[in-house]
Write an enzyme that holds these catalytic residues in place. Structure first.
Site, mmCIF file in Angstrom:
data_model
loop_
_atom_site.group_PDB
_atom_site.id
_atom_site.type_symbol
_atom_site.label_atom_id
_atom_site.label_comp_id
_atom_site.label_asym_id
_atom_site.label_seq_id
_atom_site.Cartn_x
_atom_site.Cartn_y
_atom_site.Cartn_z
ATOM 1 N N TYR A 126 0.770 -1.123 0.074
ATOM 2 C CA TYR A 126 -0.074 0.198 -0.175
ATOM 3 C C TYR A 126 0.948 1.312 0.025
ATOM 4 O O TYR A 126 1.788 1.224 0.764
ATOM 5 C CB TYR A 126 -1.013 0.014 1.345
ATOM 6 C CG TYR A 126 -1.849 1.422 1.507
ATOM 7 C CD1 TYR A 126 -2.828 1.451 0.975
ATOM 8 C CD2 TYR A 126 -1.236 2.423 2.023
ATOM 9 C CE1 TYR A 126 -3.690 2.517 1.146
ATOM 10 C CE2 TYR A 126 -1.952 3.632 2.008
ATOM 11 C CZ TYR A 126 -3.107 3.583 1.806
ATOM 12 O OH TYR A 126 -3.952 4.807 1.826
ATOM 13 N N GLU A 214 -3.556 7.755 -3.503
ATOM 14 C CA GLU A 214 -3.665 6.438 -3.181
ATOM 15 C C GLU A 214 -3.442 5.337 -4.156
ATOM 16 O O GLU A 214 -4.251 5.322 -5.104
ATOM 17 C CB GLU A 214 -4.917 6.233 -2.138
ATOM 18 C CG GLU A 214 -4.709 5.087 -1.399
ATOM 19 C CD GLU A 214 -6.286 4.838 -0.578
ATOM 20 O OE1 GLU A 214 -7.180 4.652 -1.289
ATOM 21 O OE2 GLU A 214 -6.173 4.592 0.312
#
Ligand code: ADP
Ligand code: MG
Length: 405
Positions: A126, A214
């Site tokens: 991530y 993101e």
């Protein structure tokens, strides 16, 4: 208790639009086409001529991988090695609703599907860049445990969340990008590749005035490549004047009609579940207003953000929108006049009350520029408007007016 409000951003881009921005700026994303019919999906798959194809439903919500279509098809992200199946899959996606844990129960209609080259992912991490108020600037956030819900990782394994604060003047340092790449678990030559992607993402973040970029998963492939497999970008509203091309891409197809109607008048509307309408200026004040309503035992029905530079006509439109919602049993106006002139608001309010024949209690708290003139306008109007001295008082009065009913 602070309310957990995550209002939709003003500007919404689909994954494919974000990825186009990324690709245009040298960030590594898989090759893709965007289609809106099954036939086009098949054509796209042929053109890609890849070993494996991935079809991805384009909706603004996340969690698509684990979503379910109203056609019965499971999963908003599908992999296949057989191009012939691409058409069949697309047929079960396009025109159907996809429900994920981030959508309403009935899901969101899928109008577009991304047809992309699939890659063998060996590891999912991530990575995000956020504009973080508590850090006074951008911060890199990463975890070697990506692909899944990052909130879950943060709750169960907080030691697996790594942060790197960036000085916006100095920019990102090589050592910071390298450290993040290492924390994400990239080894050998992959470490430099990941650091390079991180720097490119940071440069993009600055260039497009993002508040959040993101990438989940930020993955590595069995062939030794670091690739951004998913993308969600949020933008700074205040930068609209210099990001016209990006703001022109705004995807409003999933908005409620009322949100779009509000946007026509430069107002921002966020629907909530309660019965007290909030009319405010500024997102911060909106949050505070909602919080204090909750604290006093009430529930906001929505909030409408006026922003700065208000005109009387906008106030009228705002009231029209707020009162059109049948859930609304009271209206709380909470305006802090800095740039906004309270007298303009007061005139707008009285005009709206008269013309719309307002039937619900109205509590008004004004503060700041020209507030005394504004109070005179309200009190001499002869209208049943309840004045409040501060935010707490306003919330109490609004909650009480609903409770009385
Ligand atoms: P969402 O976050 O909405 O579920 P993602 O784009 O993250 O959607 O996709 C879900 C999962 O699908 C990813 O975690 C990844 O495992 C897989 N995936 C996505 N894109 C690709 C791709 N190009 N090749 C192979 N697998 C992919
Ligand atoms: Mg994802």
């Amino acid at each position: 208790m602070a309310t957990q409000l995550t209002p939709r951003r003003w500007l919404n881009l689909q994954e494919y639009q974000s990825k186009k921005l990324m690709a245009d700026n040298g960030v590594k994303v898989q090759r893709f086409f965007v289609v809106d019919t099954a036939n086009e999906a098949l054509e796209a798959a042929k053109k890609l001529n890849a070993k494996e194809i991935v079809l991805k439903a384009q909706i603004l919500a996340g969690g698509r991988g684990k979503g379910i279509f109203s056609s019965g098809l499971k999963g908003g992200v599908h992999l296949t090695k057989d191009p012939k199946v691409v058409g069949q899959l697309a047929k079960q996606m396009i025109g159907y609703n996809l429900a994920t844990k981030q959508t309403p129960k009935e899901g969101v209609k899928v109008n577009k599907v991304m047809v992309a080259e699939a890659l063998d992912i060996s590891r999912e991490t991530y990575f995000a860049i956020l504009m973080d108020r508590s850090c006074n600037g951008p911060v890199l956030v990463g975890s070697p445990q990506g692909g899944v819900d990052i909130e879950e990782v943060a709750a169960s394994n907080p030691e697996l969340i790594f942060k790197e604060q960036i000085d916006i003047i100095e920019g990102i340092k090589d050592s910071q990008a390298q450290r993040m790449a290492e924390n994400l678990g990239f080894l050998g030559p992959l470490k430099n590749q990941a650091a390079d992607e991180i720097k490119k993402l940071y440069n993009l973040f600055l260039k497009i005035d993002a508040t959040q970029v993101e990438v989940n998963p930020f993955g590595e492939t069995t062939e030794g490549q670091v690739v951004c497999f998913d993308a969600k970008i949020n933008f700074d509203d205040n930068a609209e004047f210099r990001q016209k091309d990006i703001f022109a891409m705004d995807d409003r197809s999933e908005n409620e009609p009322i949100e779009n109607e509000a946007a026509r008048y430069d107002l921002k509307y966020i629907g909530l579940d309660g019965n007290i309408a909030c009319f405010v200026n500024g997102a911060g004040l909106a949050m505070a207003t909602c919080d204090i309503i909750f604290l006093n035992g009430g529930k906001p029905a929505n909030f409408l953000d006026l922003g700065g530079g208000v005109k009387e006509a906008q106030v009228y439109q705002a009231f029209k929108l707020l009162t059109a919602d049948p859930k609304v049993e009271a209206i709380l106006v909470n305006i802090f006049g800095g740039i906004v002139n309270c007298a303009i608001i007061a005139n707008g309010i009285t005009k709206a009350c008269r013309e719309l024949e307002l039937k619900v209690p109205l509590v008004v708290r004004l503060e700041g520029t020209n507030v005394h003139e504004a109070q005179d306008i309200l009190s001499s109007s002869g209208l049943p408007i309840t004045s409040a001295v501060d935010l707490e008082d306003a919330a109490k009065k609004a909650v009480a007016s609903v409770a009385k009913k």
